[in-house]
Each structure stands twice: as C-alpha cells, then as structure tokens.
Design a protein around this motif. Structure first.
Motif, mmCIF file in Angstrom:
data_model
loop_
_atom_site.group_PDB
_atom_site.id
_atom_site.type_symbol
_atom_site.label_atom_id
_atom_site.label_comp_id
_atom_site.label_asym_id
_atom_site.label_seq_id
_atom_site.Cartn_x
_atom_site.Cartn_y
_atom_site.Cartn_z
ATOM 1 N N ALA A 125 0.829 -1.211 0.000
ATOM 2 C CA ALA A 125 0.000 0.000 0.000
ATOM 3 C C ALA A 125 0.864 1.262 0.000
ATOM 4 N N LEU A 126 1.946 1.264 0.776
ATOM 5 C CA LEU A 126 2.840 2.422 0.789
ATOM 6 C C LEU A 126 3.544 2.597 -0.551
ATOM 7 N N GLY A 127 3.947 1.487 -1.150
ATOM 8 C CA GLY A 127 4.588 1.570 -2.454
ATOM 9 C C GLY A 127 3.647 2.076 -3.522
ATOM 10 N N ALA A 128 2.373 1.746 -3.408
ATOM 11 C CA ALA A 128 1.387 2.207 -4.383
ATOM 12 C C ALA A 128 1.028 3.669 -4.155
ATOM 13 N N ALA A 129 1.076 4.121 -2.913
ATOM 14 C CA ALA A 129 0.646 5.478 -2.605
ATOM 15 C C ALA A 129 1.756 6.507 -2.788
#
Length: 135
Positions: A125-129
């Motif tokens: 999720a952090l990598g996508a955001a």
C-alpha cells in the motif's frame, strides 16, 4: 538455536529484504495503473484504510475469542504442547551439516511465514501510494 547464528541471521535478513523489495515492486505496479482505469477517487488509499481496519478488527476479534485460561496463562492446551515437544525431540536428531542447507532453511521459513502478512500488505500500500523520483 541449534545452528550457527550468523547463518540463520543471514537467511532471515535475506528473506525479509526480498519480501520488502517484492512488496515495493508490487506496490509500484499498482501505482502505475493505466490512465483509463484511474478515477478521481483515491482508490488505493481507500483500499489501504479498509485493509487496516479489517486486520485491526480481526486481531481484536481473535484476542476476544481466546478462552479465558489461554488469555491469562498463555497455555494452548497440554495436548498441543506434548505434540510439539515430541516433534522437537524427533527433529533434534536431524541436524543439518551443510551451511547452505541452514541458510536455505532459515530463508524459506521466514519468507513463507511472512508472505501475505500485514506488514507485506502495508508495504504494498505504501509503495502504491508514494511517488518517488530517481532523478
């Protein structure tokens, strides 16, 4: 504890490093969704929030459902304990002598235990955001 600490440390660090890299790559793939699929809604952020709430409530429910004796003493029942002791005694005689086997055993144990874990999903999720510029 029955193998060299350095080999086990290297195997587990390698597994966690690979898991982090894979999670970031998967997150970056999600981030680079083609424009025709993107909307003005921050779907990725909503999905991350939904997963956070889901896993938080699931953890609370799991803790709530523990029998009172397990919650107070930490005892999972004597049957499981005896079975685990027998398994440990049985496997204690099977020592690995090759350092690569020890490295692989610790790597695979940590890698597969962490696959799909909450921390992996959070890293995705952090990598996508997040948008990082390498320039």
């Amino acid at each position: 504890m029955q193998y060299k600490k350095l080999l086990v440390l290297l195997g587990s660090m390698g597994a966690l490093s690979l898991m982090t890299v894979l999670s970031v790559v998967i997150g970056r793939i999600f981030h680079s969704v083609p424009a025709q699929f993107q909307t003005t809604l921050p779907i990725g952020e909503y999905a991350a929030i939904a997963l956070l709430i889901f896993f938080g409530l699931k953890s609370i429910k799991d803790a709530w459902d523990l029998p009172s004796t397990v919650a107070k003493t930490g005892d999972q029942g004597s049957g499981e304990f005896v079975e685990a002791e027998e398994l440990v005694k049985e496997n204690a005689s099977k020592q690995l002598s090759n350092p690569l086997e020890v490295l692989w055993k610790s790597f695979s144990l940590i890698f597969f235990a962490e696959w799909g874990d909450r921390s992996m999903l959070a890293t995705i999720a952090l990598g996508a955001a997040q948008v990082y510029s390498l320039y």
